[in-house]
Design an enzyme around this catalytic site. Structure first.
Site, short mmCIF file in Angstrom:
data_model
loop_
_atom_site.label_atom_id
_atom_site.label_comp_id
_atom_site.label_asym_id
_atom_site.label_seq_id
_atom_site.Cartn_x
_atom_site.Cartn_y
_atom_site.Cartn_z
N LYS A 108 4.85 9.58 19.94
CA LYS A 108 4.27 9.44 18.64
C LYS A 108 2.62 9.36 18.44
CE LYS A 108 3.30 8.04 14.31
NZ LYS A 108 2.19 6.80 13.82
N GLY B 126 0.82 -1.25 -0.09
CA GLY B 126 0.00 0.05 -0.05
C GLY B 126 0.90 1.22 0.09
N ILE C 87 1.87 3.36 2.44
CA ILE C 87 3.11 3.23 3.55
C ILE C 87 4.25 2.32 2.99
CG2 ILE C 87 3.73 2.72 5.90
CD1 ILE C 87 0.76 4.05 6.51
#
EC number: 1.1.1.17
Length: 398
Positions: free
Chosen positions: A221, A16, A18
């Protein structure tokens, strides 16, 4: 233990945006041949027929392009034996498939590791997912008795090493006509724990920041980038904004995002000893990033999969539960979670329909247990029950 006498090779599960735009780009730049393992046969055919694609990085200072080559693709559903052999001789195995898919990767990775010679350097396995401890989760599936003979576990670290990671890069929805090309932001962070490679060098990958303690990085994050991004999307969806950028032009939504990130900042600074000014600078940078007008991203896309995003270890309930246990403010996180509970029956998102079904068929306490994984003994539990009651009452009155 010897190195393979061959060019470096990485197997990456998930072709995909990413996978192609982030992980494979760094692997390519580091001299690896990349073998994509993918279930979508159309994508496999495109990758095998098209010998290059572009990665376009977008920032305030303009765009830059790089060309990715030296890759192949295997249909992991149809050609398992071929994939097993690639894993058995790979230097690195990575994935970006979504945390809920990891269990489906485990059988073939287990077979590849089992077929690996102990004369080779152990293959490095790194899951690149938006989840805490994703590689540990994958390793548990791989080492489970149904996938690996328990007798083979005694010398398993001679065949494979598993390292958790934290990845950070915004990859928005792509132009339908982009083909294999991927457009993403210039900023990135890829942090991987070094400790599994204590007795030999970790794989050489450009862009990886190796650390001994990953938890501060991955929680910072997840509880800043992902919390902020999703907060903007859910508040934006309820206020009928089309993109995250549009949402963040609304002062009220911008304030909701800042308040949610103030909640998580209080947890991060206390828990991990990060100075407050350093965390605030990080927060300010994140707000600028998700406000990037060049990365138009629909609120429906960013908000998709609300069941996962409302789960126990995720971006809202995870930090809110810890804050509540210490008697600290988590009000803005609860407000964002409420907007996520209202993200129901959204076209193209199966989880939003499932959420609506759960909300309709269960009492508030059962919803909180089932969706959020919270128990009545936890201090956050009654506050989330109140949120669910409010959403259910509004839904029934519509």
């Amino acid at each position: 233990m010897v190195q393979r006498n061959a060019p470096k090779k990485a197997v990456h599960f998930g072709a995909g945006n990413i996978g192609r735009g982030f992980v494979a780009c760094f692997l390519h730049n580091s001299g690896y041949e990349v073998i994509f393992a993918e279930v979508n046969d159309t994508t496999v055919q495109k990758l095998n027929s098209q010998k290059s694609y572009k990665v376009i990085e977008v920032g305030a200072d303009g765009t830059s392009e790089s060309t990715i080559t030296n890759y192949r693709a295997i249909n992991s559903r149809l050609n398992e034996a071929e994939l097993v052999q690639e894993i058995a001789t790979a230097d690195l195995v990575t994935c970006s498939v979504g945390p809920h898919i990891l269990k489906f990767l485990a059988p073939v990775i287990a077979k590849g590791i089992d077929a690996r010679s102990t004369d080779l350097t152990p293959v490095a396995v790194i899951a690149c997912e938006n989840a805490i401890g994703a590689t540990d989760t994958l390793a548990e599936f791989i080492k489970a008795p149904e996938n690996t003979n328990p007798d083979r576990l005694a010398d398993y670290d001679k065949r494979a090493r598993f390292a958790n990671s934290a990845i950070d890069r915004i990859v928005p929805a792509q132009d339908p006509d982009a083909g294999l090309d991927v457009r993403l932001e210039k900023f990135y962070e890829w942090v991987v724990e070094r400790t599994p490679f204590a007795d030999h060098e970790p794989p050489a990958v450009e862009g990886i920041h190796w650390v001994d303690n990953l938890q501060p990085f991955i929680e910072r994050k997840l509880y800043t980038v992902n919390t902020g991004h999703a907060t903007a999307a859910y508040h934006g969806y309820i206020r009928r904004k089309s993109t995250v950028y549009d949402a963040l032009q609304d002062r009220e939504i911008q304030e909701e995002v800042k308040k949610a990130l103030a909640n998580t900042a209080s947890l991060i600074t206390q828990k991990h000893g990060i100075p407050q000014d350093e965390q605030q600078a990080y927060v300010d940078k994140i707000v600028r990033r998700i406000s990037n007008p060049h990365l138009e991203d629909a609120v429906e896309r960013v908000g998709r999969a609300p069941l996962r995003k409302l789960s126990r270890k995720e971006r809202f309930i995870g930090p809110a539960a810890e804050l509540a246990e210490h008697g600290k403010d988590c009000g803005a996180l609860l407000d964002a979670a409420e907007m996520a509970f209202r993200f129901q029956n959204v076209e193209g998102d199966d989880e939003s329909f499932k959420l609506a079904e759960i909300m309709e068929q269960n009492g508030p306490e059962d919803v909180v247990k089932q969706v959020c994984g919270l128990e009545p003994k936890e201090k956050l539990f009654p506050a989330v029950v109140d949120v669910v009651k409010r959403v259910q009452a509004d839904t029934q009155s519509d």
